[in-house]
Design a protein around this motif. Structure first.
Motif: not given
Lengths: 451, 172
Positions: A93-94, A97-98, A102-103, A106
């Motif tokens: 995750q970049d 996006a973060l 958070p995902r 990932d």
């Protein structure tokens, strides 16, 4: 005023201006329920895998700051030996996006137990706003979050403060990364060693020389206010204790004593300096009240009494004396009464320093041609050696009382080439690290946490 | 402290012997190739005729008497050899009453910094006290300690350490 010229004066002027510290809350994420903890009392522990993402920046300039802040945080955590920052190349995750949330999957995939994310923003008023969040990856929750608005020039301090927050949240102990070290920078052969007062952040950055090397200087120590340093200087070949004000650059001799004053150290409240005075072959311990300049003698013994250090409650002083025939450690009440020897094992003991937590005393021990850095309880029990070598000396405590710094001197060669380096080591005796300095170093003194 | 008193008594008895015959002891130590003292006081320009250091100078002391004494590890009491040197120094100082001396106390590198500063001070005073007991006016004697900061001999070995545990006489 003495001849030592300051190369820099306005040291701490910037350091008191963390202007906004805000607790950031996020409604959409539940606080973590899982217990993500690092136990730092157990000796060697497997470092906790942690992901420190570059902080998000909207512009290239902000991205660069966000990158640098993350690097400093990761380096602090890594150097503590308690964390293992994961290689950023593995991140999925970049930062953009973060920024939202958070995902967690990932980050689980790369086995990050904890995740640090954040953002850097240069505001219209010229100030820098840095926001950070600490996540429990497996518990899928936010552990802590803060925002700081500061002058951009002190971005490194913000990074250290964030590292301290991460350390505290995950270990339960106060951090020590937002702190500085004053020490003696050394160069030249054994018999013409040039020594200069120098100061730096605990990670070696923001390094500055405070004196130009024209006078021999030794054993600097921080005042708890961080605005002053006390140290020994030979001015016109006369050794005396000096005070240096870091804000004004003003230096003054401490008191007007008939002999050599040395081995100075501040009391925990910063209002007193305890030190040795050597006169006619006899070294005793005295205190000087910095406000009234009143001098009080603490020891009365024909032996050498030196290297005094206050307990954090100011009630006792530990010191070094050869009154029993060889150098040993003694504790006395702050008025000089009730002297008791606390070191009893083989060898000579020196340079006692009371931990800021009060629970331990660190010291240098010499036995069988080897030097050691060790710790013992204030009653002399529980003695442990942490480091050893041809010459290791002068332990100083990190502000959280969990890490020590000291210096190592290697044997000189026949041409007098000398090498002295600063190191840090855990209280458990693990994780010894060199502190990188521009030239050789000795006599480190760790500051309290910067307020 | 007890040791110090003993050395003082020893020094006092020696003092008697020295004082009784200043002429001979003077020629015995300040001799060598030095020119008669009248030459220097006359400000002679015939310097080419004078060999050796100018009397009363640091070099003169170093060459003719010696400029240092040595100590055992972690000790500040004077050895028999040291006392012998100091007796000559005392005679030399009484021959050149204008000279004032700073006694430097030094330690080897095998100790901690602050303790070694105290040890160096103790050594310097041990030397200075003995010289005073031998009749040198204490007003002509100063002391300073350099601890382990200024080794005379390079290297990290027993031989170097033995020579670095020292008291040194510096003419001011």
């Amino acid at each position: 005023m003495m001849k030592n010229r300051l190369t820099s004066t306005r040291l701490f002027a910037l350091l008191a201006i963390i202007s906004t510290i805000t607790a950031v809350t996020m409604a959409q994420v539940q606080p973590a329920r899982a217990q993500l903890n690092v136990d730092i009392t157990q000796g060697f522990v497997e470092p906790l895998p942690i992901a420190v993402s570059d902080f998000y920046g909207a512009t290239p300039e902000e991205q660069l700051i966000g990158h640098d802040v993350a690097e400093v945080i990761a380096a602090d955590l890594e150097r503590s030996g308690l964390f293992r920052p994961i290689d950023k190349g593995a991140f999925i995750q970049d930062p953009a996006a973060l920024r939202n949330v958070p995902r967690f999957g990932d980050w689980r995939v790369i086995n990050a137990q904890a995740l640090v994310s954040g953002s850097a923003e240069l505001q219209a008023d010229g100030r820098l706003r840095v926001e950070f969040r600490l996540w429990d990856v497996f518990g899928e929750g936010q552990l802590t979050a803060f925002a700081y608005t500061v002058p951009p020039s002190i971005w490194r301090r913000v990074a250290h403060i964030i590292a301290d927050n991460v350390y505290k949240r995950l270990t339960g102990e106060e951090g020590y990364f937002d702190s500085r070290i004053v020490y003696i920078a050394e160069s030249g052969p054994q018999n013409r060693r040039q020594k200069r007062l120098a100061i730096m952040d605990q990670d070696g950055f923001n390094h500055q020389f405070l004196t130009d090397g024209s006078n021999l200087v030794l054993t600097p120590r921080f005042s708890p206010s961080l605005q002053e340093i006390t140290y020994l200087a030979y001015v016109n070949r006369v050794p005396r204790v000096y005070l240096l004000n870091l804000n004004t650059g003003q230096q003054e001799v401490l008191g007007d004593f008939p002999g050599m004053t040395f081995a100075p150290r501040f009391s925990p409240d910063g209002n007193t300096v305890v030190m040795s005075l050597a006169q006619q072959g006899n070294t005793e311990i005295y205190t000087m009240d910095l406000r009234t300049r009143q001098v009080t003698r603490l020891t009365r013994h024909p032996a050498i009494d030196t290297s005094p250090s206050y307990s954090p409650d100011s009630r006792q002083v530990v010191f070094n004396s050869d009154r029993g025939g060889s150098q040993q450690l003694y504790v006395m009440n702050a008025d000089g009464s009730g002297v008791q020897r606390i070191s009893f094992n083989k060898g000579r003991y020196a340079t006692p320093v009371w931990s800021p937590r009060g629970d331990l005393i660190a010291f240098t021990r010499m036995s069988g041609g080897t030097f050691y850095i060790g710790v013992m309880r204030p009653d002399g029990s529980g003695e442990r050696m942490l480091a050893e070598g041809f010459l290791v000396e002068g332990p100083t405590w990190a502000p959280n009382g969990r890490v020590l710094s000291f210096y190592r001197q290697m044997p000189a060669d026949a041409r007098g080439k000398q090498v002295t380096k600063l190191f840090t080591i855990d209280l458990t005796g693990f994780n010894e690290r060199e502190v990188a300095t521009p030239i050789d170093g000795s006599d480190p003194a760790w500051s309290p946490l910067i307020q | 402290m007890r040791l110090k008193f003993l050395t003082l008594i020893a020094a006092a008895s020696l003092l008697g012997a020295c004082a009784s015959d200043p002429e001979t002891s003077n020629s015995g130590t300040g001799s060598g190739a030095a020119a008669p003292t009248t030459d220097s006081s006359a400000g002679s320009t015939q310097t080419s005729a004078i060999e050796g250091p100018t009397p009363g100078t640091q070099e003169h002391l170093t060459v003719n008497v010696g400029d240092r004494v040595f100590f055992d590890t972690d000790k500040s009491d004077l050895t028999a050899d040291s006392r012998e040197v100091l007796e000559k120094v005392a005679v030399w100082m009484n021959s050149y009453p204008v000279a004032t001396v700073t006694v430097e106390g030094h330690a080897d590198e095998r100790g901690t910094r602050e303790y070694n500063l105290a040890l160096g001070e103790r050594r310097a005073n041990s030397v200075s006290d003995y010289l005073a007991a031998l009749g040198v006016n204490p007003n002509r004697l100063q002391t300073v300690s350099f601890g382990k900061e200024q080794p005379a001999v390079l290297g990290s070995n027993q031989e170097a350490w033995a020579q670095n545990r020292r008291g040194v006489f510096k003419i001011n």
